[in-house]
Design a protein around this motif. Sequence first.
Motif, PDB file in Angstrom:
ATOM      1  N   ARG A  37     -22.432  48.780  21.351  1.00 49.40           N
ATOM      2  CA  ARG A  37     -22.914  48.714  19.967  1.00 49.40           C
ATOM      3  C   ARG A  37     -24.426  48.499  19.903  1.00 49.40           C
ATOM      4  O   ARG A  37     -25.018  48.602  18.836  1.00 49.40           O
ATOM      5  CB  ARG A  37     -22.234  47.552  19.235  1.00 49.40           C
ATOM      6  N   ARG A  57     -15.507  60.670  19.783  1.00 47.54           N
ATOM      7  CA  ARG A  57     -15.055  59.912  18.608  1.00 47.54           C
ATOM      8  C   ARG A  57     -16.160  59.844  17.545  1.00 47.54           C
ATOM      9  O   ARG A  57     -15.898  59.963  16.353  1.00 47.54           O
ATOM     10  CB  ARG A  57     -14.591  58.511  19.034  1.00 47.54           C
ATOM     11  N   PHE A 115     -17.769  50.239  18.962  1.00 46.81           N
ATOM     12  CA  PHE A 115     -17.651  49.300  20.072  1.00 46.81           C
ATOM     13  C   PHE A 115     -17.126  50.046  21.302  1.00 46.81           C
ATOM     14  O   PHE A 115     -17.660  49.932  22.393  1.00 46.81           O
ATOM     15  CB  PHE A 115     -16.712  48.154  19.684  1.00 46.81           C
TER      16      PHE A 115
HETATM   17  O1  PTJ Z   1     -14.045  51.864  16.327  1.00 45.19           O
HETATM   18  P1  PTJ Z   1     -14.642  50.882  17.262  1.00 45.19           P
HETATM   19  O2  PTJ Z   1     -14.683  51.407  18.683  1.00 45.19           O
HETATM   20  O3  PTJ Z   1     -16.009  50.423  16.854  1.00 45.19           O
HETATM   21  O4  PTJ Z   1     -13.716  49.584  17.295  1.00 45.19           O
HETATM   22  C1  PTJ Z   1     -13.380  48.935  16.082  1.00 45.19           C
HETATM   23  C2  PTJ Z   1     -12.632  47.609  16.342  1.00 45.19           C
HETATM   24  C3  PTJ Z   1     -12.117  47.108  14.992  1.00 45.19           C
HETATM   25  C4  PTJ Z   1     -11.467  47.869  17.291  1.00 45.19           C
HETATM   26  C5  PTJ Z   1     -13.627  46.603  16.965  1.00 45.19           C
HETATM   27  O5  PTJ Z   1     -14.709  46.398  16.106  1.00 45.19           O
HETATM   28  C6  PTJ Z   1     -12.966  45.297  17.282  1.00 45.19           C
HETATM   29  O6  PTJ Z   1     -12.398  45.074  18.352  1.00 45.19           O
HETATM   30  O7  PTJ Z   1     -13.024  44.394  16.313  1.00 45.19           O
HETATM   31  P2  PTJ Z   1     -12.462  42.880  16.443  1.00 45.19           P
HETATM   32  O8  PTJ Z   1     -13.388  42.082  17.287  1.00 45.19           O
HETATM   33  O9  PTJ Z   1     -11.007  42.907  16.779  1.00 45.19           O
HETATM   34  O10 PTJ Z   1     -12.637  42.373  14.980  1.00 45.19           O
HETATM   35  C7  PTJ Z   1     -12.038  42.989  13.911  1.00 45.19           C
HETATM   36  C8  PTJ Z   1     -11.946  41.968  12.767  1.00 45.19           C
HETATM   37  O11 PTJ Z   1     -11.613  42.690  11.603  1.00 45.19           O
HETATM   38  C9  PTJ Z   1     -10.869  40.918  12.983  1.00 45.19           C
HETATM   39  O12 PTJ Z   1     -11.371  39.643  12.609  1.00 45.19           O
HETATM   40  C10 PTJ Z   1      -9.736  41.338  12.028  1.00 45.19           C
HETATM   41  O13 PTJ Z   1      -9.069  40.225  11.491  1.00 45.19           O
HETATM   42  C11 PTJ Z   1     -10.521  42.064  10.944  1.00 45.19           C
HETATM   43  N1  PTJ Z   1      -9.773  43.146  10.290  1.00 45.19           N
HETATM   44  C12 PTJ Z   1      -8.863  44.002  10.820  1.00 45.19           C
HETATM   45  N2  PTJ Z   1      -8.427  44.877   9.903  1.00 45.19           N
HETATM   46  C13 PTJ Z   1      -9.090  44.597   8.746  1.00 45.19           C
HETATM   47  C14 PTJ Z   1      -9.955  43.491   8.991  1.00 45.19           C
HETATM   48  N3  PTJ Z   1     -10.755  42.979   8.044  1.00 45.19           N
HETATM   49  C15 PTJ Z   1     -10.743  43.573   6.828  1.00 45.19           C
HETATM   50  N4  PTJ Z   1      -9.943  44.626   6.533  1.00 45.19           N
HETATM   51  C16 PTJ Z   1      -9.105  45.169   7.447  1.00 45.19           C
HETATM   52  N5  PTJ Z   1      -8.335  46.205   7.131  1.00 45.19           N
END
Ligand code: PTJ
Length: 251
Positions: free
Chosen positions: A145, A111, A105
Amino acid sequence: MLTNIPYNHPRAGSLHIREMLVEGLRNGIVAHEGLIAHGRGEAFDYLIGEKTTKEAVKAMKSAVALMLLAERKTISVNGNTACLCAKEIVELAEVTVARIEVNLFHRSVKRETAIEKLLIANGAKNILGVDSRTSVNIPKLMSDRRRVDPEGIYEADVVLIPLEDGDRTEALVNMGKNVITIDLNPLSRTARKANMTIVDNVIRVMPKMIELAKQMKKMNKSKLKRITHNFDNKKNLAISLQCILNGLKAN
Ligand code: PTJ
Protein backbone atom coordinates in the motif's frame (compact mmCIF):
# COMPACT_ATOMS: atom_id res chain seq x y z
CA MET A 1 -23.71 -16.26 -11.41
CA LEU A 2 -25.44 -15.18 -8.20
CA THR A 3 -27.01 -17.90 -6.06
CA ASN A 4 -30.80 -17.73 -5.91
CA ILE A 5 -31.56 -16.21 -2.50
CA PRO A 6 -35.29 -16.40 -1.59
CA TYR A 7 -36.57 -12.80 -1.28
CA ASN A 8 -38.28 -13.63 2.01
CA HIS A 9 -35.21 -15.18 3.60
CA PRO A 10 -34.74 -13.35 6.94
CA ARG A 11 -31.05 -12.72 6.09
CA ALA A 12 -31.61 -12.01 2.38
CA GLY A 13 -29.85 -8.59 2.44
CA SER A 14 -26.77 -9.92 4.15
CA LEU A 15 -26.65 -13.03 1.93
CA HIS A 16 -26.93 -10.86 -1.16
CA ILE A 17 -23.91 -8.79 -0.09
CA ARG A 18 -21.94 -12.02 0.42
CA GLU A 19 -22.87 -13.10 -3.09
CA MET A 20 -21.70 -9.77 -4.50
CA LEU A 21 -18.31 -10.30 -2.88
CA VAL A 22 -18.03 -13.91 -4.09
CA GLU A 23 -18.86 -12.67 -7.58
CA GLY A 24 -16.24 -9.93 -7.11
CA LEU A 25 -13.70 -12.62 -6.24
CA ARG A 26 -14.59 -14.56 -9.41
CA ASN A 27 -14.24 -11.39 -11.50
CA GLY A 28 -10.80 -10.61 -10.08
CA ILE A 29 -11.93 -7.53 -8.12
CA VAL A 30 -11.90 -8.88 -4.54
CA ALA A 31 -8.89 -10.56 -2.89
CA HIS A 32 -9.46 -13.95 -1.22
CA GLU A 33 -8.62 -12.20 2.04
CA GLY A 34 -11.38 -9.70 1.28
CA LEU A 35 -13.97 -12.38 2.05
CA ILE A 36 -12.42 -12.92 5.47
CA ALA A 37 -12.29 -9.17 6.13
CA HIS A 38 -15.96 -8.97 5.18
CA GLY A 39 -16.78 -11.70 7.70
CA ARG A 40 -15.23 -9.62 10.46
CA GLY A 41 -17.17 -6.58 9.30
CA GLU A 42 -20.40 -8.60 9.18
CA ALA A 43 -19.96 -9.64 12.81
CA PHE A 44 -19.64 -6.01 13.91
CA ASP A 45 -22.55 -5.01 11.69
CA TYR A 46 -24.67 -7.63 13.45
CA LEU A 47 -23.65 -6.14 16.79
CA ILE A 48 -24.57 -2.57 15.81
CA GLY A 49 -27.97 -3.83 14.63
CA GLU A 50 -27.23 -3.55 10.86
CA LYS A 51 -28.34 0.06 10.84
CA THR A 52 -26.75 3.49 10.71
CA THR A 53 -26.42 4.96 14.18
CA LYS A 54 -26.74 8.66 15.09
CA GLU A 55 -23.01 8.69 15.78
CA ALA A 56 -22.26 7.38 12.29
CA VAL A 57 -24.38 10.16 10.76
CA LYS A 58 -22.45 12.72 12.85
CA ALA A 59 -19.15 11.29 11.64
CA MET A 60 -20.39 11.28 8.04
CA LYS A 61 -21.43 14.96 8.26
CA SER A 62 -18.06 15.87 9.62
CA ALA A 63 -16.27 13.79 6.99
CA VAL A 64 -18.26 15.39 4.18
CA ALA A 65 -17.55 18.88 5.58
CA LEU A 66 -13.83 18.04 5.66
CA MET A 67 -13.94 16.80 2.07
CA LEU A 68 -15.79 19.87 0.85
CA LEU A 69 -13.29 22.16 2.59
CA ALA A 70 -10.22 20.33 1.29
CA GLU A 71 -8.22 21.63 -1.65
CA ARG A 72 -7.04 18.19 -2.76
CA LYS A 73 -8.91 15.07 -1.76
CA THR A 74 -8.57 11.47 -2.85
CA ILE A 75 -10.80 8.44 -2.34
CA SER A 76 -8.67 5.33 -1.94
CA VAL A 77 -10.32 2.23 -3.35
CA ASN A 78 -9.64 -1.43 -2.51
CA GLY A 79 -11.25 -4.62 -3.80
CA ASN A 80 -14.11 -4.86 -1.29
CA THR A 81 -15.12 -1.22 -1.63
CA ALA A 82 -15.02 -1.33 -5.43
CA CYS A 83 -17.12 -4.48 -5.46
CA LEU A 84 -19.76 -3.17 -3.06
CA CYS A 85 -19.95 0.51 -4.05
CA ALA A 86 -18.39 1.24 -7.47
CA LYS A 87 -21.22 3.52 -8.62
CA GLU A 88 -21.30 5.41 -5.32
CA ILE A 89 -17.51 5.93 -5.24
CA VAL A 90 -17.74 7.61 -8.64
CA GLU A 91 -20.71 9.76 -7.60
CA LEU A 92 -19.16 10.82 -4.30
CA ALA A 93 -15.95 11.77 -6.13
CA GLU A 94 -17.96 13.83 -8.59
CA VAL A 95 -19.98 15.68 -5.95
CA THR A 96 -16.96 16.44 -3.75
CA VAL A 97 -14.51 16.92 -6.67
CA ALA A 98 -12.21 14.18 -5.38
CA ARG A 99 -9.73 12.00 -7.18
CA ILE A 100 -10.10 8.23 -7.18
CA GLU A 101 -7.03 6.09 -6.60
CA VAL A 102 -6.88 2.30 -6.56
CA ASN A 103 -4.65 1.21 -3.69
CA LEU A 104 -4.51 -2.45 -2.78
CA PHE A 105 -3.06 -4.32 0.16
CA HIS A 106 -2.86 -7.56 -1.86
CA ARG A 107 -1.52 -5.79 -4.87
CA SER A 108 -1.52 -7.08 -8.44
CA VAL A 109 -1.70 -5.17 -11.71
CA LYS A 110 -4.40 -7.60 -12.90
CA ARG A 111 -6.67 -6.70 -9.98
CA GLU A 112 -5.86 -2.98 -10.22
CA THR A 113 -6.88 -3.07 -13.88
CA ALA A 114 -10.09 -5.01 -13.17
CA ILE A 115 -11.05 -2.42 -10.53
CA GLU A 116 -10.23 0.45 -12.88
CA LYS A 117 -12.48 -1.11 -15.56
CA LEU A 118 -15.31 -1.51 -13.08
CA LEU A 119 -15.04 2.13 -11.96
CA ILE A 120 -14.91 3.36 -15.56
CA ALA A 121 -17.96 1.24 -16.41
CA ASN A 122 -19.66 3.11 -13.55
CA GLY A 123 -18.83 6.51 -15.02
CA ALA A 124 -15.35 7.37 -13.70
CA LYS A 125 -13.13 9.30 -16.12
CA ASN A 126 -9.69 9.07 -14.60
CA ILE A 127 -8.43 6.49 -12.16
CA LEU A 128 -5.08 6.88 -10.43
CA GLY A 129 -2.83 4.22 -8.93
CA VAL A 130 -3.20 1.57 -11.64
CA ASP A 131 0.01 -0.09 -12.81
CA SER A 132 1.57 3.11 -11.61
CA ARG A 133 4.89 3.84 -13.26
CA THR A 134 5.29 7.14 -11.49
CA SER A 135 4.42 5.97 -8.00
CA VAL A 136 6.01 7.41 -4.87
CA ASN A 137 6.33 5.75 -1.47
CA ILE A 138 4.53 6.66 1.74
CA PRO A 139 7.44 7.07 4.21
CA LYS A 140 8.06 4.30 6.75
CA LEU A 141 5.43 1.94 5.34
CA MET A 142 6.47 -1.56 4.30
CA SER A 143 3.27 -2.99 2.74
CA ASP A 144 2.41 -2.73 -0.95
CA ARG A 145 0.00 0.00 0.00
CA ARG A 146 3.03 2.29 0.37
CA ARG A 147 3.15 2.95 -3.40
CA VAL A 148 0.82 5.83 -4.18
CA ASP A 149 0.23 8.24 -7.03
CA PRO A 150 2.07 11.58 -6.68
CA GLU A 151 -1.04 13.38 -7.89
CA GLY A 152 -3.47 11.44 -5.75
CA ILE A 153 -3.01 10.15 -2.20
CA TYR A 154 0.53 11.53 -1.95
CA GLU A 155 -0.40 15.17 -2.48
CA ALA A 156 -3.90 15.04 -0.97
CA ASP A 157 -4.73 16.97 2.19
CA VAL A 158 -7.75 14.74 2.87
CA VAL A 159 -7.88 11.02 2.10
CA LEU A 160 -10.94 8.78 2.43
CA ILE A 161 -9.80 5.22 3.09
CA PRO A 162 -12.66 2.75 3.57
CA LEU A 163 -11.79 -0.71 5.05
CA GLU A 164 -8.17 0.02 5.68
CA ASP A 165 -5.24 -1.43 7.59
CA GLY A 166 -3.91 0.39 10.63
CA ASP A 167 -0.33 0.75 9.37
CA ARG A 168 -1.19 2.89 6.39
CA THR A 169 -3.71 4.93 8.35
CA GLU A 170 -0.99 5.78 10.85
CA ALA A 171 1.54 6.52 8.09
CA LEU A 172 -0.89 8.88 6.32
CA VAL A 173 -1.70 10.68 9.57
CA ASN A 174 2.06 11.02 10.20
CA MET A 175 2.36 12.66 6.78
CA GLY A 176 0.02 15.37 8.10
CA LYS A 177 -3.03 14.31 6.13
CA ASN A 178 -6.56 14.32 7.41
CA VAL A 179 -7.64 10.71 7.22
CA ILE A 180 -11.28 9.61 7.09
CA THR A 181 -12.09 5.94 7.39
CA ILE A 182 -15.19 3.74 7.23
CA ASP A 183 -14.82 0.74 9.52
CA LEU A 184 -17.46 -1.32 11.28
CA ASN A 185 -14.99 -2.24 14.00
CA PRO A 186 -14.65 0.67 16.45
CA LEU A 187 -11.73 -1.16 18.10
CA SER A 188 -9.57 -1.52 14.99
CA ARG A 189 -6.27 0.30 14.77
CA THR A 190 -7.53 2.12 11.70
CA ALA A 191 -10.64 3.30 13.56
CA ARG A 192 -8.45 4.61 16.37
CA LYS A 193 -5.67 6.18 14.31
CA ALA A 194 -7.83 7.98 11.73
CA ASN A 195 -8.86 11.59 12.25
CA MET A 196 -12.48 10.74 11.50
CA THR A 197 -14.01 7.29 11.74
CA ILE A 198 -17.41 6.33 10.43
CA VAL A 199 -18.47 3.18 12.28
CA ASP A 200 -20.93 1.78 9.76
CA ASN A 201 -21.19 -0.50 6.74
CA VAL A 202 -19.59 1.03 3.65
CA ILE A 203 -22.65 -0.09 1.69
CA ARG A 204 -24.90 2.20 3.78
CA VAL A 205 -22.32 4.96 4.19
CA MET A 206 -21.55 5.79 0.58
CA PRO A 207 -25.13 6.68 -0.53
CA LYS A 208 -25.65 8.68 2.68
CA MET A 209 -22.41 10.61 2.16
CA ILE A 210 -23.51 11.46 -1.40
CA GLU A 211 -26.86 12.73 -0.09
CA LEU A 212 -25.12 14.81 2.59
CA ALA A 213 -22.54 16.18 0.16
CA LYS A 214 -25.27 17.37 -2.19
CA GLN A 215 -26.99 19.20 0.70
CA MET A 216 -23.84 20.51 2.35
CA LYS A 217 -22.30 21.90 -0.85
CA LYS A 218 -24.63 24.87 -0.34
CA MET A 219 -23.14 25.67 3.10
CA ASN A 220 -20.55 28.39 3.50
CA LYS A 221 -17.00 27.62 4.63
CA SER A 222 -17.41 28.85 8.18
CA LYS A 223 -20.40 26.56 8.74
CA LEU A 224 -18.47 23.60 7.32
CA LYS A 225 -15.49 24.46 9.55
CA ARG A 226 -17.74 24.59 12.60
CA ILE A 227 -19.02 21.09 11.82
CA THR A 228 -15.49 19.67 11.63
CA HIS A 229 -14.31 21.55 14.76
CA ASN A 230 -17.23 20.26 16.80
CA PHE A 231 -16.46 16.64 15.94
CA ASP A 232 -14.60 14.56 18.51
CA ASN A 233 -13.46 11.23 17.04
CA LYS A 234 -12.54 9.64 20.38
CA LYS A 235 -15.92 10.50 21.83
CA ASN A 236 -17.72 9.29 18.71
CA LEU A 237 -15.86 5.95 18.86
CA ALA A 238 -16.64 5.55 22.54
CA ILE A 239 -20.36 6.11 21.92
CA SER A 240 -20.30 3.73 18.94
CA LEU A 241 -18.78 1.07 21.17
CA GLN A 242 -21.40 1.83 23.82
CA CYS A 243 -24.15 1.27 21.19
CA ILE A 244 -22.75 -2.25 20.69
CA LEU A 245 -22.61 -2.90 24.43
CA ASN A 246 -26.14 -1.59 24.95
CA GLY A 247 -27.39 -3.84 22.15
CA LEU A 248 -25.72 -6.85 23.75
CA LYS A 249 -27.15 -6.04 27.20
CA ALA A 250 -30.64 -5.66 25.78
CA ASN A 251 -30.59 -9.25 24.40
O1 PTJ B 1 -8.42 -5.25 -1.86
P1 PTJ B 1 -7.23 -5.22 -0.98
O2 PTJ B 1 -6.11 -6.09 -1.51
O3 PTJ B 1 -6.71 -3.84 -0.71
O4 PTJ B 1 -7.64 -5.83 0.44
C1 PTJ B 1 -8.75 -5.30 1.13
C2 PTJ B 1 -8.87 -5.90 2.55
C3 PTJ B 1 -10.22 -5.45 3.12
C4 PTJ B 1 -8.82 -7.43 2.45
C5 PTJ B 1 -7.70 -5.37 3.40
O5 PTJ B 1 -7.74 -3.98 3.45
C6 PTJ B 1 -7.72 -5.94 4.79
O6 PTJ B 1 -7.18 -7.00 5.09
O7 PTJ B 1 -8.39 -5.21 5.67
P2 PTJ B 1 -8.49 -5.57 7.25
O8 PTJ B 1 -7.20 -5.24 7.91
O9 PTJ B 1 -9.08 -6.93 7.43
O10 PTJ B 1 -9.52 -4.50 7.73
C7 PTJ B 1 -10.78 -4.41 7.21
C8 PTJ B 1 -11.67 -3.69 8.23
O11 PTJ B 1 -12.86 -3.34 7.57
C9 PTJ B 1 -12.04 -4.56 9.42
O12 PTJ B 1 -11.94 -3.79 10.62
C10 PTJ B 1 -13.51 -4.94 9.17
O13 PTJ B 1 -14.24 -5.03 10.37
C11 PTJ B 1 -13.98 -3.75 8.34
N1 PTJ B 1 -15.04 -4.08 7.38
C12 PTJ B 1 -15.22 -5.22 6.66
N2 PTJ B 1 -16.29 -5.11 5.85
C13 PTJ B 1 -16.81 -3.87 6.04
C14 PTJ B 1 -16.01 -3.20 7.01
N3 PTJ B 1 -16.25 -1.94 7.41
C15 PTJ B 1 -17.29 -1.30 6.82
N4 PTJ B 1 -18.09 -1.88 5.89
C16 PTJ B 1 -17.89 -3.15 5.47
N5 PTJ B 1 -18.69 -3.69 4.56
